[in-house]
Design a protein around this motif. Structure first.
Motif, PDB file in Angstrom:
ATOM      1  N   GLY A   1       0.822  -1.219   0.103  1.00 30.44           N
ATOM      2  CA  GLY A   1       0.157  -0.001  -0.085  1.00 30.44           C
ATOM      3  C   GLY A   1       0.875   0.909   0.128  1.00 30.44           C
ATOM      4  O   GLY A   1       0.284   2.355  -0.133  1.00 30.44           O
ATOM      5  N   SER A   2       2.253   1.251   0.097  1.00 26.64           N
ATOM      6  CA  SER A   2       3.003   2.416   0.276  1.00 26.64           C
ATOM      7  C   SER A   2       4.520   1.964   0.006  1.00 26.64           C
ATOM      8  O   SER A   2       4.851   0.670   0.224  1.00 26.64           O
ATOM      9  N   GLY A   3       5.293   2.822  -0.328  1.00 29.24           N
ATOM     10  CA  GLY A   3       6.732   2.648  -0.289  1.00 29.24           C
ATOM     11  C   GLY A   3       7.193   2.593   1.164  1.00 29.24           C
ATOM     12  O   GLY A   3       8.034   1.366   1.227  1.00 29.24           O
TER      13      GLY A   3
ATOM     14  N   THR B   1      16.142  12.013   3.438  1.00 28.05           N
ATOM     15  CA  THR B   1      15.079  10.901   2.999  1.00 28.05           C
ATOM     16  C   THR B   1      13.726  11.386   3.601  1.00 28.05           C
ATOM     17  O   THR B   1      13.686  12.189   4.273  1.00 28.05           O
ATOM     18  N   ASP B   2      12.830  10.648   2.938  1.00 27.25           N
ATOM     19  CA  ASP B   2      11.436  10.600   3.410  1.00 27.25           C
ATOM     20  C   ASP B   2      11.443  10.208   4.766  1.00 27.25           C
ATOM     21  O   ASP B   2      11.856   8.881   5.063  1.00 27.25           O
ATOM     22  N   PRO B   3      10.464  10.578   5.672  1.00 31.69           N
ATOM     23  CA  PRO B   3      10.240   9.991   6.897  1.00 31.69           C
ATOM     24  C   PRO B   3      10.086   8.563   6.927  1.00 31.69           C
ATOM     25  O   PRO B   3      10.234   7.791   7.732  1.00 31.69           O
TER      26      PRO B   3
ATOM     27  N   PRO C   1      20.445   1.979   1.671  1.00 34.33           N
ATOM     28  CA  PRO C   1      20.895   3.078   1.165  1.00 34.33           C
ATOM     29  C   PRO C   1      19.773   3.680   0.384  1.00 34.33           C
ATOM     30  O   PRO C   1      18.820   2.988  -0.223  1.00 34.33           O
ATOM     31  N   VAL C   2      19.493   5.137   0.472  1.00 33.47           N
ATOM     32  CA  VAL C   2      18.509   5.712  -0.147  1.00 33.47           C
ATOM     33  C   VAL C   2      18.884   6.312  -1.599  1.00 33.47           C
ATOM     34  O   VAL C   2      19.921   6.981  -1.627  1.00 33.47           O
ATOM     35  N   GLN C   3      18.295   5.908  -2.535  1.00 34.82           N
ATOM     36  CA  GLN C   3      18.620   6.435  -3.706  1.00 34.82           C
ATOM     37  C   GLN C   3      18.257   7.688  -4.215  1.00 34.82           C
ATOM     38  O   GLN C   3      17.047   7.912  -4.967  1.00 34.82           O
TER      39      GLN C   3
ATOM     40  N   ALA D   1      12.779   4.184  -3.499  1.00 35.03           N
ATOM     41  CA  ALA D   1      11.407   4.782  -3.610  1.00 35.03           C
ATOM     42  C   ALA D   1      11.268   5.782  -4.878  1.00 35.03           C
ATOM     43  O   ALA D   1      10.342   6.135  -5.381  1.00 35.03           O
ATOM     44  N   GLN D   2      12.275   6.435  -5.149  1.00 35.85           N
ATOM     45  CA  GLN D   2      12.325   7.615  -6.067  1.00 35.85           C
ATOM     46  C   GLN D   2      13.067   7.196  -7.204  1.00 35.85           C
ATOM     47  O   GLN D   2      13.181   7.864  -8.295  1.00 35.85           O
ATOM     48  N   ALA D   3      13.591   5.943  -7.528  1.00 34.41           N
ATOM     49  CA  ALA D   3      14.519   5.615  -8.505  1.00 34.41           C
ATOM     50  C   ALA D   3      14.003   4.573  -9.537  1.00 34.41           C
ATOM     51  O   ALA D   3      14.713   3.766 -10.223  1.00 34.41           O
TER      52      ALA D   3
ATOM     53  N   PHE E   1      10.213   0.313  -3.830  1.00 31.77           N
ATOM     54  CA  PHE E   1       9.645   1.725  -4.587  1.00 31.77           C
ATOM     55  C   PHE E   1       8.526   2.311  -4.099  1.00 31.77           C
ATOM     56  O   PHE E   1       7.682   1.389  -3.371  1.00 31.77           O
ATOM     57  N   SER E   2       8.251   3.535  -4.527  1.00 34.49           N
ATOM     58  CA  SER E   2       7.123   4.221  -3.929  1.00 34.49           C
ATOM     59  C   SER E   2       6.248   4.673  -5.308  1.00 34.49           C
ATOM     60  O   SER E   2       6.721   5.114  -6.175  1.00 34.49           O
ATOM     61  N   PHE E   3       5.012   4.554  -5.093  1.00 34.61           N
ATOM     62  CA  PHE E   3       4.285   4.959  -6.202  1.00 34.61           C
ATOM     63  C   PHE E   3       3.250   5.971  -5.648  1.00 34.61           C
ATOM     64  O   PHE E   3       2.011   6.406  -6.121  1.00 34.61           O
TER      65      PHE E   3
END
Ligand code: PLP
Length: 454
Positions: A111-113, A138-140, A183-185, A212-214, A233-235
């Motif tokens: 349901g989420s990243g 990064t995002d929380p 690692p956060v891309q 999530a952003q990549a 990944f996040s959508f």
């Protein structure tokens, strides 16, 4: 005028003869001479001049087309709204298509990243007493995915030029309780995965890529998200593939991916047996319908963003005032969810970034900051240090060291200097749109002596 390598020395060496004459008379070199675009010495729009860009719009985001609308209508009419109602519904279909797009054997959507990341943490058996090293930029959701399992998110400092985790800092933060690196891309571009994977191998750690952003980004011949043990990944609406809220995990290890499925399905496995405790993180069929409806143009939009990012970076190459995010060797493409740059005020008459952004906004070009603070400076750290569960699971000495080592000075500097484009929409523009961005920057630069007065 030909563009040359990006160094301060080259910057001076590449200005045109007229600029050299101007410099000789103590005037400033014009950015127009550097970029090869228009000479822009007009009055700043914020001071009453004509803006560089007027009566034009950027490509809107999130992207909507009739295919997506049809896909949602079809799902609504089908009455199949939840993934467990059908093995051929939109969710399982999207999982197969996303895995194929990313070149992995398997995909499990959530349901989420944030949920995708937490599913991985749980599937790897990481919990109270364990530590996961990640980035403060990064995002929380990144931190939340570790805290949800009552593990300790350990923040390592950044590389100033790439805004990504500095592998040396990661290695310094490893303790006997470290179980994984996340690692956060950032921006949608790869971090230094070669070094991060080498460190993980050396210390026997798992790697959960926060990609999530990549979406679709490539590094050393591999898709970002396929390099570690698992990739997430996040959508969420702003992302380059979006459905409001949604996430995905990709991987090739069948046993581990099976575990991911079970975790996000409240502990119930593919055979319908409830074998472990787990959250319910299932994606619904409407979200997958939107995603399926937009897959057709995804590669094309990715290519446009890459072309435009490369164009902007080529124009900024000889300009020390605004320096694009460093891409690691082996980066052949990025998602360019964010097009990030460092603002160097010493090249703008020492004007603070806020004044530069304000002047540029008046020219019709929106650059922005990213986060107000790195996550190491947000109050959640005090919160967890005072929680009984953390005080039980980690020794007082560990928690003291944790508090003492929260500083990430490179991240602070990165955050203070970032000037970026939320690029999912704008980087789908045409060359004229990109030239407007450069011309806007150039005009503000050429008027930098006025910036402090606005
Ligand atoms: C780097 C990063 N990690 C994690 C997340 C969390 O994803 P979501 O918002 O889908 O939960 C995001 C989303 O913004 C993100 O950008």
């Amino acid at each position: 005028m030909k563009k040359k390598d990006f160094t301060r020395r080259r910057f001076i060496a590449t200005v045109s003869a007229s600029s050299l004459a101007a410099m000789a008379s103590n005037a400033v070199p014009s950015f127009g001479n550097i970029t090869g675009l228009m000479q822009s010495t007009g009055k700043l729009a914020i001071l009453g001049g004509d803006p560089v860009r007027k009566n034009k719009t950027w490509p809107t985001w999130p992207y909507v087309d009739e295919k997506m609308v049809d896909s949602i209508v079809k799902t609504t009419r089908s009455g199949i709204w939840c993934r467990i109602q059908s093995e051929t519904g939109t969710v399982p279909t999207f999982e197969k298509e996303y895995a194929a797009l990313m070149g992995t054997k398997l995909c499990v959507v959530t349901g989420s990243g944030t949920q995708a990341l937490n599913t991985c943490v749980e599937a790897l058996g990481i919990g109270p007493g364990d530590e996961v090293i990640t980035s403060p930029l990064t995002d929380p959701g990144t931190i939340s995915s570790i805290l949800t399992s009552r593990a300790l998110p350990v923040l390592a400092d950044l590389d100033r030029e790439s805004f990504q985790l500095d592998p040396d800092e990661v290695e310094k933060r490893i303790t006997e309780n470290t179980r994984a690196i996340m690692p956060v891309q950032i921006g949608g571009q790869s971090s230094n995965m070669e070094r991060i994977m080498a460190i993980a191998r050396k210390h026997n750690l798992r790697v959960i890529e926060d990609a999530a952003q990549a979406h679709l980004a490539e590094y050393q011949g591999k898709k970002v998200g396929t390099i570690g043990d698992l990739g997430c990944f996040s959508f969420q609406s702003s992302k380059t593939i979006a459905c409001g809220e949604g996430g995905a995990i990709i991987g090739n290890d069948e046993e581990l991916m099976d575990k991911c499925f079970t975790v996000q399905n409240h502990g119930t496995n593919h055979k319908g047996r409830t074998v472990i405790g787990g959250p319910k993180y299932r994606m619904n069929e409407f979200e997958a319908a939107i995603l399926l409806g937009q897959l057709a143009g995804v590669k094309e939009r990715f290519a446009i963003r890459n072309k435009n990012a490369a164009y902007l970076s080529s124009k900024l190459k000889n300009f020390p005032g605004l320096v694009p995010q460093k891409l690691y060797e082996g980066t052949t493409s990025g998602s360019f969810y964010l097009y990030m740059m460092s603002y160097n005020k010493e090249h703008f008459n020492n004007a603070p970034r806020s004044k530069f952004l304000k002047a540029l906004e008046a020219e019709g070009i929106s650059l922005s900051t990213y986060l107000p603070n790195g996550l190491h400076k947000e109050p959640w750290t005090d919160h967890i240090l005072n929680l009984k569960v953390y005080q039980k699971m980690y020794t007082p000495a560990r928690l003291k060291k944790y508090r003492d080592e929260l500083g990430c000075p490179n991240c602070d500097k990165v955050i203070d200097d970032i000037a970026m484009i939320w690029a999912s929409g704008p980087l789908l523009g045409n060359k004229e749109d990109m030239d407007d961005i450069i011309n806007g920057i150039m005009k503000v630069y050429d008027n930098r002596d006025k910036l402090n007065s606005i």
